[in-house]
Design an enzyme around this catalytic site. Structure first.
Site, PDB file in Angstrom:
ATOM      1  N   ARG A  45       4.581  40.583 115.716  1.00 51.20           N
ATOM      2  CA  ARG A  45       5.167  39.943 114.471  1.00 51.20           C
ATOM      3  C   ARG A  45       6.198  40.732 113.644  1.00 51.20           C
ATOM      4  O   ARG A  45       7.350  40.272 113.303  1.00 51.20           O
ATOM      5  CB  ARG A  45       4.160  39.281 113.287  1.00 51.20           C
ATOM      6  CG  ARG A  45       4.726  38.912 111.780  1.00 51.20           C
ATOM      7  CD  ARG A  45       3.894  38.215 110.920  1.00 51.20           C
ATOM      8  NE  ARG A  45       2.581  38.456 110.940  1.00 51.20           N
ATOM      9  CZ  ARG A  45       2.125  39.523 110.570  1.00 51.20           C
ATOM     10  NH1 ARG A  45       2.966  40.314 109.711  1.00 51.20           N
ATOM     11  NH2 ARG A  45       0.548  39.436 110.507  1.00 51.20           N
ATOM     12  N   TYR A  97      24.485  21.556 104.749  1.00 53.56           N
ATOM     13  CA  TYR A  97      23.562  21.034 105.839  1.00 53.56           C
ATOM     14  C   TYR A  97      22.163  20.440 105.229  1.00 53.56           C
ATOM     15  O   TYR A  97      21.706  21.174 104.242  1.00 53.56           O
ATOM     16  CB  TYR A  97      23.195  22.318 106.723  1.00 53.56           C
ATOM     17  CG  TYR A  97      21.966  21.871 107.787  1.00 53.56           C
ATOM     18  CD1 TYR A  97      22.550  21.290 108.735  1.00 53.56           C
ATOM     19  CD2 TYR A  97      20.866  22.349 107.602  1.00 53.56           C
ATOM     20  CE1 TYR A  97      21.721  20.890 109.717  1.00 53.56           C
ATOM     21  CE2 TYR A  97      19.839  22.145 108.354  1.00 53.56           C
ATOM     22  CZ  TYR A  97      20.383  21.034 109.564  1.00 53.56           C
ATOM     23  OH  TYR A  97      19.235  20.920 110.568  1.00 53.56           O
ATOM     24  N   ASP A 169      27.027  30.761 106.171  1.00 52.47           N
ATOM     25  CA  ASP A 169      26.235  30.007 107.117  1.00 52.47           C
ATOM     26  C   ASP A 169      27.499  29.798 108.512  1.00 52.47           C
ATOM     27  O   ASP A 169      28.219  29.073 108.231  1.00 52.47           O
ATOM     28  CB  ASP A 169      25.647  28.833 106.977  1.00 52.47           C
ATOM     29  CG  ASP A 169      25.014  27.942 108.185  1.00 52.47           C
ATOM     30  OD1 ASP A 169      25.325  28.181 109.361  1.00 52.47           O
ATOM     31  OD2 ASP A 169      23.879  27.140 107.880  1.00 52.47           O
ATOM     32  N   LYS A 194      22.378  26.025 117.974  1.00 50.65           N
ATOM     33  CA  LYS A 194      23.411  25.533 118.306  1.00 50.65           C
ATOM     34  C   LYS A 194      24.509  26.478 119.289  1.00 50.65           C
ATOM     35  O   LYS A 194      23.786  26.621 120.312  1.00 50.65           O
ATOM     36  CB  LYS A 194      24.280  25.244 117.020  1.00 50.65           C
ATOM     37  CG  LYS A 194      23.385  24.653 115.833  1.00 50.65           C
ATOM     38  CD  LYS A 194      22.846  23.215 116.108  1.00 50.65           C
ATOM     39  CE  LYS A 194      21.623  22.725 114.966  1.00 50.65           C
ATOM     40  NZ  LYS A 194      21.936  23.175 113.630  1.00 50.65           N
TER      41      LYS A 194
HETATM   42  C1  LIG Z   1      21.245  23.079 112.578  1.00 44.95           C
HETATM   43  C2  LIG Z   1      21.883  23.701 111.170  1.00 44.95           C
HETATM   44  C3  LIG Z   1      20.928  24.520 110.532  1.00 44.95           C
HETATM   45  C4  LIG Z   1      19.351  24.496 110.826  1.00 44.95           C
HETATM   46  O1  LIG Z   1      19.012  25.332 111.929  1.00 44.95           O
HETATM   47  P1  LIG Z   1      17.960  24.795 112.742  1.00 44.95           P
HETATM   48  O2  LIG Z   1      17.644  25.747 114.055  1.00 44.95           O
HETATM   49  O3  LIG Z   1      17.728  23.411 112.989  1.00 44.95           O
HETATM   50  O4  LIG Z   1      16.458  25.174 111.620  1.00 44.95           O
HETATM   51  C5  LIG Z   1      21.477  25.142 109.565  1.00 44.95           C
HETATM   52  N1  LIG Z   1      22.735  25.092 109.225  1.00 44.95           N
HETATM   53  C6  LIG Z   1      23.644  24.787 110.147  1.00 44.95           C
HETATM   54  C7  LIG Z   1      25.178  24.545 109.729  1.00 44.95           C
HETATM   55  C8  LIG Z   1      23.160  23.803 111.225  1.00 44.95           C
HETATM   56  O5  LIG Z   1      23.958  23.066 111.870  1.00 44.95           O
END
Ligand SMILES: *Cc1c(COP(=O)(O)O)cnc(C)c1O
Length: 391
Positions: A45, A97, A169, A194
């Site tokens: 961890r 988001y 982000d 993504k």
């Molecule tokens: C998908 C997404 C998230 C969240 O990520 P997860 O891997 O689904 O928890 C956060 N910010 C943006 C811009 C996203 O597209």
């Protein structure tokens, strides 16, 4: 040396065996020679060599000094919020988001952390809203799903002057197109689910920090809270980022073609794509990004949920699904899917209309994608059979 070459060769070769692929250390613990004497790892961890390899690659890629890999993008966002204390405020982009909105509003509000949402595309709104309690400024640029562009360097200056941290982000642009730390950000988060992973086969998140001090705090929070990325998924993200530049370049090229096609279509009301000169803050995107990414959104002249559903249920190549950034093209209807947890007035105020459709333009041939959208747009007024199943 080009960034793509640097990235590919930042992926280490195993010094023990020469394995060109990073080994997956599928272990929970590490044997110690004497109490406290180990080879740098004690419990998985706290740290794991496969995860550590990924973290080093991403820290370098984003020009940070440290990175931590989490079990999801939201776990990464959660760790950043845990830097704050009760009474602190977050100033966030309004087109945030949906999952981040839910976390800030429905979890952290309970612990005395306030969030103010403003349209950060105009820096004046940030100047007006920031105050002595603001400890964290939260940007997404481009945003999801209306691709709003905010000036990272200008907002970094405002945050710094106010003693607040700036977190970006960077999921949509990916480090292949945008490096927020070089523009003044303190922290970057990613949903590696993504573009970094890139193949729609995992859930993962990352936090990158500009300083070691912030990196140590995030590591402490991660170890204390426990949402680590598994060795296997760490390996999958490494495998994905090997082709990041190649993929993102092609995603951007295809998306530009699709966006330009949509702009000429008579049924379309508005196209959102930072690569269009008509897009708000296109000039800022052109300055701070080296490409415009693979996400395109649009609204229909017939601004109804039914019209949008008739389109999203009739594409053949674009598959109806949440998420984005993978090899296969996806599309979604934010009002009833990704953004359904956002109150209607807030959703509409952020430009997420009933007919808004978001495309994640994949790596198929651009002409095939245009043909697919074209035939689906022809079904706007049909009463599709699929609608029943969809509802
Ligand atoms: C998908 C997404 C998230 C969240 O990520 P997860 O891997 O689904 O928890 C956060 N910010 C943006 C811009 C996203 O597209």
């Amino acid at each position: 040396m080009s960034n793509a070459t640097k990235l590919i060769h930042s992926i280490p070769v195993d010094p023990l065996t020469g394995s060109i692929s990073v080994p997956i250390y599928q272990t929970s613990t590490f044997i110690q020679e004497a109490p406290g004497q180990n080879k740098g790892y004690d419990y998985a961890r706290s740290d794991n060599p496969t995860r550590a390899a990924l973290e080093k690659i991403i820290a370098e890629l984003e020009h940070g000094v440290a990175a931590s890999a989490f079990a999801s993008g939201l776990a990464a966002i959660d760790a950043v919020v845990k830097l704050l204390e009760s009474g602190d405020e977050i100033l966030a982009v309004d087109d945030i988001y949906g999952g981040a909105f839910r976390l800030f509003t429905h979890i952290y509000a309970k612990f005395g952390i306030k969030v103010k949402y403003v349209d950060t595309t105009d820096v004046v709104n940030v100047l007006d809203a920031i105050n002595s309690k603001t400890k964290l400024v939260w940007l997404e640029t481009p945003t999801n799903p209306t691709l709003k562009i905010s000036d990272i360097a200008a907002i970094a200056g405002i945050a710094k002057q106010n003693g607040a941290l700036l977190c970006v982000d960077n999921t949509f642009a990916s480090p292949a197109l945008q490096q927020p730390i070089l523009l003044g950000a303190d922290i970057i988060v990613h949903s590696a689910t993504k573009y970094l992973g890139g193949h729609s086969d995992l859930i993962a998140g990352l936090v990158v920090t500009k300083t070691k001090e912030l990196g140590d705090k995030i590591k402490f929070i991660q170890n204390a809270s426990g949402a680590v990325l598994s060795p296997y998924d760490s390996w999958l993200v490494i495998r994905g980022v090997e082709t990041l530049y190649l993929r993102v370049k092609e995603h951007s090229r295809n998306a530009q073609i699709v966006a330009e096609y949509l702009q000429t279509h008579p049924a379309i009301d508005k196209v959102y794509y930072p690569g269009l000169t008509t897009h708000i803050n296109h000039d800022i995107a052109a300055k701070q990004q080296s490409g415009f990414g693979g996400i395109v959104s649009f609204t229909l002249k017939e601004d109804t949920e039914l019209a949008a559903k008739n389109v999203v249920c009739n594409t053949k190549l674009f598959k109806l699904a949440e998420s984005l950034g993978g090899v296969k093209s996806l599309l979604c209807h934010p009002a009833t899917m990704t953004h359904k947890s956002i109150p209607v007035e807030k959703r509409l105020a952020a430009g997420v209309k009933d007919s808004l459709i978001r495309l994640s333009v994949g790596l198929e041939d651009a002409n095939d994608l245009v043909k697919d959208i074209s035939q689906a747009l022809g079904k706007i007024n049909s009463v599709a059979e699929k609608i029943a199943a969809f509802q």
